[in-house]
Design a protein around this motif. Structure first.
Motif: not given
Length: 489
Positions: A63, A67, A148, A150, A152, A172, A177-178, A229, A480-481
């Motif tokens: 991630q 990002r 992000p 982190g 998900v 995501a 995010n990853s 996260d 997601y953020t």
């Protein structure tokens, strides 16, 4: 990615850090065709917490670089995956039908929607993520941006095995995010084929990870793992609330989409043919296995009898069978367990005094079928206190409820712990406005079935149907953020 077993079916592997790998235990589960007892679609990994830890470690590491990529670059990966999925649409749709039973036409439509979801969110990489805010200091610049979360964790159900994974993973990913996805075991192979598309699109190792297996093992581990996260979940209320409690204890974000007991109101001025068609489509397609499926049919007394007559006539024309057969309108329940659940609700409905007007019987070899089939069922004389009006059945069961006025109809419709979707059929603007203003549901539709929402629009429920966040469309950015406020002097 796959190996061949002695029965000529494939064993699908986990996808961790860009590689297809067997679980630590090397144990596998079997995905079976609910339309044909004994037919094996393939096998999937029965993963442990050790496997999940490997995926979480890989996702956390990947991630950091993901990002930093420009949003348009992340979008390019989604666009490539969309094109690959589009090329494989027939194979993915057929796998979906064989794993969970919905007709091939429905499965193909859902897969096409998955393609559109990927393309929609690819475009999000070029859209605004903040705004400039005037500062009281004339020599300063103040603005917001979004960052992000982190890693998900994604937990998805079996009823929409392409659309739901993609409407969770795509936003995501585009926002930096990853992800680690744990799909329902019933449709683990369909999900693996979606991950194949992302892999073949060249998405960097560790950004997307797939771990299959028991929800009771992997779900709590996902919510509790130090590298997770945020968690997004679609499924039952019981499981969702258990995951939420773990997430709250860790202080991480969580998103829940859960049950529904969705009403349709048919006013005395409605177009009855349109209302009947939408009630059947909304309630019985996919064998009623939708969280937005029509369940309670609330009809004004003046048109109750003609509506009922038209409804029963159309329901009697429904063809039940294998979803891969062109002539089939409604397929089987997803599993023997789900079939038994539906049959138990039909039995309880009769015991409570509701009148079974049509269907409700299990179909078997005597009917030329060898799967988990049940006839669509239509009840009347259903009251709000009955179990048929209270609990989510997730099967092809319609409960007719007669009311005097629109005010009573709205009161009846709102008499539920759920608030996911609802619809009304009327030609009066006053009825429409009352419905819009007073209906306690996250999705309200006028002169359209309760099931379904366009991918660019927010989706989510009220009351016990949701954690009150929204999925899909631009609204997904809110989950997601996180907002970061920037002040430059």
């Amino acid at each position: 990615m796959t190996t061949t077993t002695e029965t000529k079916t494939k064993t699908y592997l986990n996808y961790i850090n860009g590689e297809w790998v067997a679980s630590e235990s090397e144990k596998t589960g079997v995905s079976k065709n609910p339309a044909k007892k004994g037919e094996v679609v393939g096998s999937y990994q029965l993963s442990s917490t050790i496997d999940f830890d490997k995926a979480a470690t890989a996702a956390k590491k990947a991630q950091k670089a993901w990002r930093k990529l420009a949003g348009s670059v992340r979008g390019d990966y989604l666009l490539k995956a969309a094109s690959i999925l589009e090329e494989r649409i027939d194979d993915v749709a057929a796998t979906m039908t064989k794993e969970m039973g919905k007709t091939f036409a429905e499965a193909k439509g859902e897969t096409a929607r998955g393609v559109a979801i990927l393309r929609y969110y690819a475009g999000e990489g070029m859209r605004a993520v903040g705004e400039v805010i005037p500062s009281s200091d004339s020599e300063a610049l103040m603005f917001t941006t979004r960052v992000p979360l982190g890693v998900v964790g994604v937990i998805t159900p079996w009823n929409f095995p392409v659309a739901i994974p993609l409407w969770k993973m795509s936003p995501a990913l585009i926002y930096g995010n990853s992800v680690i996805i744990k799909p329902a075991s019933e449709t683990a192979i369909t999900c693996a084929k979606i991950i194949e598309c992302l892999h073949d699109a060249g998405i960097p190792a560790g950004v997307v990870n797939l771990v299959t297996g028991s929800g009771s093992v992997l779900g709590p581990e996902m919510a509790a793992h130090r590298n997770i996260d945020a968690i997004t979940f679609t499924g039952s209320n019981t499981v969702g609330k258990e995951l939420a409690q773990i997430a709250v204890s860790r202080g991480i974000k969580y998103q829940l989409e859960m049950g529904g007991k969705n009403p349709v109101i048919v006013a005395n001025d409605a177009d009855l043919d349109l209302a009947v068609e939408a009630t059947i489509s909304g309630g019985l397609k996919s064998s009623g296995q939708k969280c937005t499926a029509t369940s309670r049919v609330i009809v004004q007394k003046e048109i109750y009898e003609p509506f009922k007559e038209k409804l029963l006539q159309k329901v009697a024309e429904i063809t039940v069978g294998d979803g891969m057969d062109a002539g089939t309108w409604m397929g089987p329940s997803v599993s023997e367990g789900q079939l038994n659940t539906v049959l138990s609700y039909i039995k309880k409905g009769k015991e409570e005094g509701a009148t079974l007007l049509f269907g409700g019987n299990q179909l078997n070899e005597n009917d030329g079928l060898n799967g988990y089939y049940v006839e669509p069922a239509v009840f009347e004389n259903v009251t709000s206190e009955m179990i048929l009006a209270r609990e989510e059945i997730f099967g092809p069961v319609l409960a007719l409820m007669k009311v005097d006025t629109i005010e009573e109809a709205l009161e009846t419709a709102n008499d539920s712990e759920y608030g996911l979707s609802a619809s009304i059929f009327t030609t009066k603007i006053s009825h429409m406005l009352s419905f819009i203003n007073e209906m306690d549901a996250g999705l309200v539709r006028i002169n359209a079935e309760s099931a379904g929402v366009e991918l660019q629009a927010p989706f989510g429920g009220m009351k016990q149907s949701s954690s009150h966040s929204r999925e899909q469309g631009r609204a997904a950015i809110e989950f997601y953020t996180s907002i970061k406020t920037v002040f430059i002097k």
